[in-house]
Scaffold this active site. Sequence first.
Site, PDB file in Angstrom:
ATOM      1  N   ASN A   7       0.863  -1.180   0.034  1.00  0.00           N
ATOM      2  CA  ASN A   7      -0.012  -0.115  -0.050  1.00  0.00           C
ATOM      3  C   ASN A   7       1.045   1.093   0.186  1.00  0.00           C
ATOM      4  O   ASN A   7       1.407   1.781   0.936  1.00  0.00           O
ATOM      5  CB  ASN A   7      -0.894  -0.023   1.301  1.00  0.00           C
ATOM      6  CG  ASN A   7      -1.837   1.179   1.269  1.00  0.00           C
ATOM      7  OD1 ASN A   7      -1.811   1.974   0.466  1.00  0.00           O
ATOM      8  ND2 ASN A   7      -2.778   1.208   2.178  1.00  0.00           N
ATOM      9  N   ARG A  91      -2.441  -2.320  -3.334  1.00  0.00           N
ATOM     10  CA  ARG A  91      -3.728  -1.455  -3.236  1.00  0.00           C
ATOM     11  C   ARG A  91      -3.559  -0.392  -4.037  1.00  0.00           C
ATOM     12  O   ARG A  91      -2.596   0.340  -4.027  1.00  0.00           O
ATOM     13  CB  ARG A  91      -3.858  -0.794  -1.690  1.00  0.00           C
ATOM     14  CG  ARG A  91      -5.044  -0.043  -1.519  1.00  0.00           C
ATOM     15  CD  ARG A  91      -5.152   0.555  -0.369  1.00  0.00           C
ATOM     16  NE  ARG A  91      -6.067   1.387  -0.147  1.00  0.00           N
ATOM     17  CZ  ARG A  91      -6.298   2.636   0.443  1.00  0.00           C
ATOM     18  NH1 ARG A  91      -5.089   3.073   0.793  1.00  0.00           N
ATOM     19  NH2 ARG A  91      -7.168   3.735   0.545  1.00  0.00           N
ATOM     20  N   HIS A 180     -13.200   2.442  -0.057  1.00  0.00           N
ATOM     21  CA  HIS A 180     -13.124   1.444   0.995  1.00  0.00           C
ATOM     22  C   HIS A 180     -13.776   0.122   0.377  1.00  0.00           C
ATOM     23  O   HIS A 180     -14.441  -0.635   1.201  1.00  0.00           O
ATOM     24  CB  HIS A 180     -14.035   1.747   2.234  1.00  0.00           C
ATOM     25  CG  HIS A 180     -13.411   2.815   3.124  1.00  0.00           C
ATOM     26  ND1 HIS A 180     -14.260   3.813   3.562  1.00  0.00           N
ATOM     27  CD2 HIS A 180     -12.283   3.189   3.475  1.00  0.00           C
ATOM     28  CE1 HIS A 180     -13.518   4.566   4.226  1.00  0.00           C
ATOM     29  NE2 HIS A 180     -12.124   4.231   3.979  1.00  0.00           N
ATOM     30  N   ARG A 241     -13.203  15.073   7.800  1.00  0.00           N
ATOM     31  CA  ARG A 241     -13.667  15.434   6.610  1.00  0.00           C
ATOM     32  C   ARG A 241     -14.922  15.675   6.972  1.00  0.00           C
ATOM     33  O   ARG A 241     -15.803  15.165   7.680  1.00  0.00           O
ATOM     34  CB  ARG A 241     -13.603  14.623   5.525  1.00  0.00           C
ATOM     35  CG  ARG A 241     -12.165  14.065   5.102  1.00  0.00           C
ATOM     36  CD  ARG A 241     -12.311  12.893   3.676  1.00  0.00           C
ATOM     37  NE  ARG A 241     -11.122  12.373   3.649  1.00  0.00           N
ATOM     38  CZ  ARG A 241     -10.797  11.124   3.671  1.00  0.00           C
ATOM     39  NH1 ARG A 241     -11.648  10.310   3.812  1.00  0.00           N
ATOM     40  NH2 ARG A 241      -9.611  10.668   3.464  1.00  0.00           N
ATOM     41  N   GLU A 384      -8.512  -5.447   5.230  1.00  0.00           N
ATOM     42  CA  GLU A 384      -8.108  -5.184   3.539  1.00  0.00           C
ATOM     43  C   GLU A 384      -6.879  -5.778   2.858  1.00  0.00           C
ATOM     44  O   GLU A 384      -7.053  -6.051   1.742  1.00  0.00           O
ATOM     45  CB  GLU A 384      -8.168  -3.614   3.484  1.00  0.00           C
ATOM     46  CG  GLU A 384      -9.455  -3.010   3.716  1.00  0.00           C
ATOM     47  CD  GLU A 384      -9.195  -1.620   3.841  1.00  0.00           C
ATOM     48  OE1 GLU A 384      -8.986  -1.043   5.067  1.00  0.00           O
ATOM     49  OE2 GLU A 384      -9.553  -0.868   2.967  1.00  0.00           O
TER      50      GLU A 384
END
Length: 399
Positions: A7, A91, A180, A241, A384
């Site tokens: 990643n 990823r 996601h 956010r 993940e």
Amino acid sequence: MKILVLNCGSSSIKYQLIETDQKTALAKGMVERIGMSSAVLVHQPKDKEEIKIVGEILDHSIAMEYVIAVLLSPNHGVLSDRNEIDAVGHRVVHGGETFSGSVLITDDVLRALRDNIELAPLHNPPNLKGIAAAKEHLPNIPQCGVFDTAFHMSMPPHAYLYGIPYKLYKRYKIRRYGFHGTSHRFVALRAAEVLGKPYEELKIITAHLGNGGSMAAIKNGKSIDTSMGFTPLEGLLMGTRCGDIDPSIITYVMGKEGLSISEVNTMLNKHSGLVGISGESSDMREIEQAVSEGDKKAIYAFNVFTYRIKKYVGAYAAAMGGIDALVFTGGIGENSVKVRENVCNGLEFLGIKLDDELNKKPVGEAVLTTADSTTKVLRIPTNEELVIAMDTEQIVKNK
Ligand code: ADP
């Protein structure tokens, strides 16, 4: 198979070497501060001591060299030869409309990834650097791309189109993509397995609540809607956010405060959400602490956070014509008893009856509702990296 999962961010590489037969990580670690004065590599082999190396690591290629060196190290390594790695799984944040599943990385795929750079200018370039570095140091080993967006490519046009001129979609690909995806897919599948029901016949709502957060409506095994959109800014209130807002606020604040485009972007991405409302922290543990001390703004932040999740549960139950399971995952979803409690409280009309004792039990996969709750609520820890490894294995086996 042994799959190296990567990643890559702009100044970091996170990695895990996963043995897919046992579904375990043989080693995991991270290189941070790539290109800065003192880069750090932290390497954690399974059942061995963690090591930390500080030094100058100029770019992703040198960082990869370090990663491979520690994996091969006689004292801290877990491999005796780099060719023991069967494949590399990357990823990749944005697959645009091109990728609806994971793929073997070929020259055509690389071209398509470059075409999607404009959609994810912060994320896709470092992903490409990571792919180049892995190709350089592991030249004969197949590489696969697993996209955050791919799972949501099954959304129908009425879920992915915005109410703006259609030509902007055609011209600039402005539409809802969602993110996601690997996490939503993994926890929904696991939930079906835990419930012992066929995944393809269930209506599942997944809530991935970490520093970033998103929800997905998964009907008969397909994502039909999700709360993040063109970028990860849309939807839920997150750590920093804003999530859903009236877009007019942007031009209004720009005028009032004299903000530039990049300043307003920073405000919405970094200084909003939990930290924006509370003025304290983007970290849910600290927000919960402040709530318990009666801090008014922390209470507002917590309530906006949970109220919005609840609204999405209602919206997605309507979108799917019902709901069989609600799944919580991510750092907050897995660990916060209070968040799950606040979200589920008042959803009895959807058949949700949270069991207070089960909800308080820490860690692991679990059903958190009473036996007579017609809709099940589950906690499923996400993984993940494992999804990326399993997808990569599948692609390499079918090559
Ligand atoms: P990321 O999205 O960066 O992977 P995580 O999934 O690790 O982040 O989630 C981080 C969030 O999880 C933080 O807001 C943190 O406060 C929250 N969190 C972790 N443990 C708990 C806990 N026990 N109670 C409440 N929130 C928690």
